[in-house]
Design an enzyme around this catalytic site. Structure first.
Site, mmCIF file in Angstrom:
data_model
loop_
_atom_site.group_PDB
_atom_site.id
_atom_site.type_symbol
_atom_site.label_atom_id
_atom_site.label_comp_id
_atom_site.label_asym_id
_atom_site.label_seq_id
_atom_site.Cartn_x
_atom_site.Cartn_y
_atom_site.Cartn_z
ATOM 1 N N LYS A 70 0.807 -1.236 0.000
ATOM 2 C CA LYS A 70 0.000 0.000 0.000
ATOM 3 C C LYS A 70 0.835 1.279 0.000
ATOM 4 O O LYS A 70 0.460 2.254 -0.641
ATOM 5 C CB LYS A 70 -0.927 0.027 1.217
ATOM 6 N N ALA A 132 1.352 2.258 15.675
ATOM 7 C CA ALA A 132 1.694 3.483 14.940
ATOM 8 C C ALA A 132 2.280 3.147 13.564
ATOM 9 O O ALA A 132 3.112 3.882 13.040
ATOM 10 C CB ALA A 132 2.677 4.323 15.751
ATOM 11 N N LEU A 220 -8.798 -3.762 14.037
ATOM 12 C CA LEU A 220 -8.815 -3.542 12.580
ATOM 13 C C LEU A 220 -8.626 -4.850 11.825
ATOM 14 O O LEU A 220 -9.014 -4.957 10.667
ATOM 15 C CB LEU A 220 -7.704 -2.566 12.167
HETATM 16 P P1 ATR Z 1 1.562 -1.794 9.268
HETATM 17 O O1 ATR Z 1 2.322 -0.690 8.622
HETATM 18 O O2 ATR Z 1 0.961 -2.741 8.319
HETATM 19 O O3 ATR Z 1 0.598 -1.324 10.314
HETATM 20 P P2 ATR Z 1 3.885 -2.245 10.803
HETATM 21 O O4 ATR Z 1 4.515 -1.006 10.319
HETATM 22 O O5 ATR Z 1 4.718 -3.482 10.929
HETATM 23 O O6 ATR Z 1 2.652 -2.703 9.971
HETATM 24 O O7 ATR Z 1 3.238 -1.859 12.201
HETATM 25 C C1 ATR Z 1 2.765 -2.813 13.017
HETATM 26 C C2 ATR Z 1 2.392 -2.162 14.344
HETATM 27 O O8 ATR Z 1 2.113 -3.193 15.281
HETATM 28 C C3 ATR Z 1 3.491 -1.311 14.945
HETATM 29 O O9 ATR Z 1 2.878 -0.230 15.615
HETATM 30 C C4 ATR Z 1 4.143 -2.289 15.913
HETATM 31 O O10 ATR Z 1 4.832 -1.671 16.963
HETATM 32 P P3 ATR Z 1 6.338 -1.168 16.759
HETATM 33 O O11 ATR Z 1 6.253 0.129 16.020
HETATM 34 O O12 ATR Z 1 6.877 -1.015 18.125
HETATM 35 O O13 ATR Z 1 7.026 -2.236 15.972
HETATM 36 C C5 ATR Z 1 2.921 -2.998 16.433
HETATM 37 N N1 ATR Z 1 3.204 -4.312 17.045
HETATM 38 C C6 ATR Z 1 3.594 -5.444 16.440
HETATM 39 N N2 ATR Z 1 3.692 -6.454 17.336
HETATM 40 C C7 ATR Z 1 3.360 -5.941 18.553
HETATM 41 C C8 ATR Z 1 3.244 -6.471 19.880
HETATM 42 N N3 ATR Z 1 3.504 -7.744 20.144
HETATM 43 N N4 ATR Z 1 2.840 -5.624 20.861
HETATM 44 C C9 ATR Z 1 2.571 -4.350 20.615
HETATM 45 N N5 ATR Z 1 2.658 -3.783 19.389
HETATM 46 C C10 ATR Z 1 3.044 -4.571 18.372
#
Ligand code: ATR
Length: 278
Positions: A70, A132, A220
């Site tokens: 995307k 985020a 989501l």
């Molecule tokens: P996308 O852009 O598709 O949303 P992404 O950039 O990988 O995917 O973001 C995933 C989100 O999930 C991020 O906010 C990530 O937190 P970090 O920025 O600290 O990586 C969050 N995330 C993934 N696994 C997590 C977990 N076990 N607990 C809390 N947040 C998590």
């Protein structure tokens, strides 16, 4: 091309076999008497641009773009809607007169699901967004445009929450909060899980105190069974924990409208998809 040939659409992702978009768009097409074909198109990142070009040259009319493409597609398009610019991501492509136009219907899909299907009043709501990444970025603009009172972003990596809040602060009250600083005193009306935690696993760091009985808890992501976030919030006493099937159908309806200029009725499609009568 003979006129009885269907107009071609599809969704490009990697992987994409799990996507329900073909099913949803075929139901919309039947309902509105549109002659379309909608395919799953699995494309790895390296050849994405070439595949989009090929689809356009073969006479395709439009595409949906899903993970992980995307954001990168937003850098290819000739022109983009304001909401796609704000989201920094494109989920809908339209081909018109050799121009590649990008739009983003994800945030609108969430807002429509909240307001029309869930009967949730965004206007004046205090919203907490967990995460985020791209999913969070795509929904903040539309929630503010729908007159949310405030949005707090809490993310495992705090710096990303700060960056995101900075990006949107001109549009409304958007702040970043460290996960450890979240307390029950915040009292949110809506808690949105925009993390990929349920998909990727890993420790869940958010404190139980953020969940209150009256908050609508919205994941989501969606699956055939309740998501880990839904289970967590339900166990903590949230009266309503839901997942993103409604957002999926509403964003698809908005894409369908962009392509066909006809608004499908989403209610029966959502019912068929979830096997439930709303
Ligand atoms: P996308 O852009 O598709 O949303 P992404 O950039 O990988 O995917 O973001 C995933 C989100 O999930 C991020 O906010 C990530 O937190 P970090 O920025 O600290 O990586 C969050 N995330 C993934 N696994 C997590 C977990 N076990 N607990 C809390 N947040 C998590």
């Amino acid at each position: 091309m003979p006129s009885n040939q269907p107009d071609r659409y599809g969704v490009i992702g990697y992987p994409v076999s799990h996507s329900r978009s073909p099913y949803i768009h075929q139901l919309f097409a039947q309902q509105t008497d549109q002659n379309i074909q909608y395919d799953l198109i699995e494309v790895p990142p390296g050849i994405l641009k070439a595949k989009i070009q090929e689809f356009m040259e073969e006479g395709g009319k439009g595409l949906n773009i899903t993970l992980p493409h995307k954001s990168v597609v937003a850098t290819y398009v000739d022109d983009m809607s304001a909401r796609a610019v704000t989201a920094g991501a494109v989920n809908t492509l339209v081909f018109r007169d050799d121009v590649l136009y990008g739009d983003n219907t994800d945030g609108t899909g969430l807002v429509t699901d909240l307001e029309n299907n869930q009967r949730f009043r965004i206007k004046g709501a205090k919203i907490l967004i967990l995460g985020a990444g791209g999913a969070a970025r795509g929904i903040i603009g539309p929630l503010l445009n729908a007159h949310a009172c405030s949005i707090v972003i809490a993310n495992r990596t705090f710096e990303k929450a700060i960056d995101l809040a900075d990006r949107f602060k001109q549009l409304g009250t958007v702040t970043a909060c460290e996960i450890g600083a979240l307390t029950s005193e915040h009292s949110f009306n809506l808690i949105i899980n925009a993390t990929s935690a349920g998909l990727k696993g890993g420790a869940w760091l958010y404190p139980p105190s953020i969940v209150n009985m009256d908050a609508l808890c919205y994941d989501l992501s969606y699956s055939e069974v309740p998501t880990p976030f839904m289970q967590w919030t339900s166990e903590l006493g949230a009266a309503r924990s839901i997942m993103g099937w409604g957002m999926l159908v509403e964003q698809a309806a908005e894409s369908f409208f962009i392509w066909r200029e006809i608004q499908p009725n989403t209610k029966p499609v959502l019912e068929q998809l979830t096997g439930k009568t709303a």
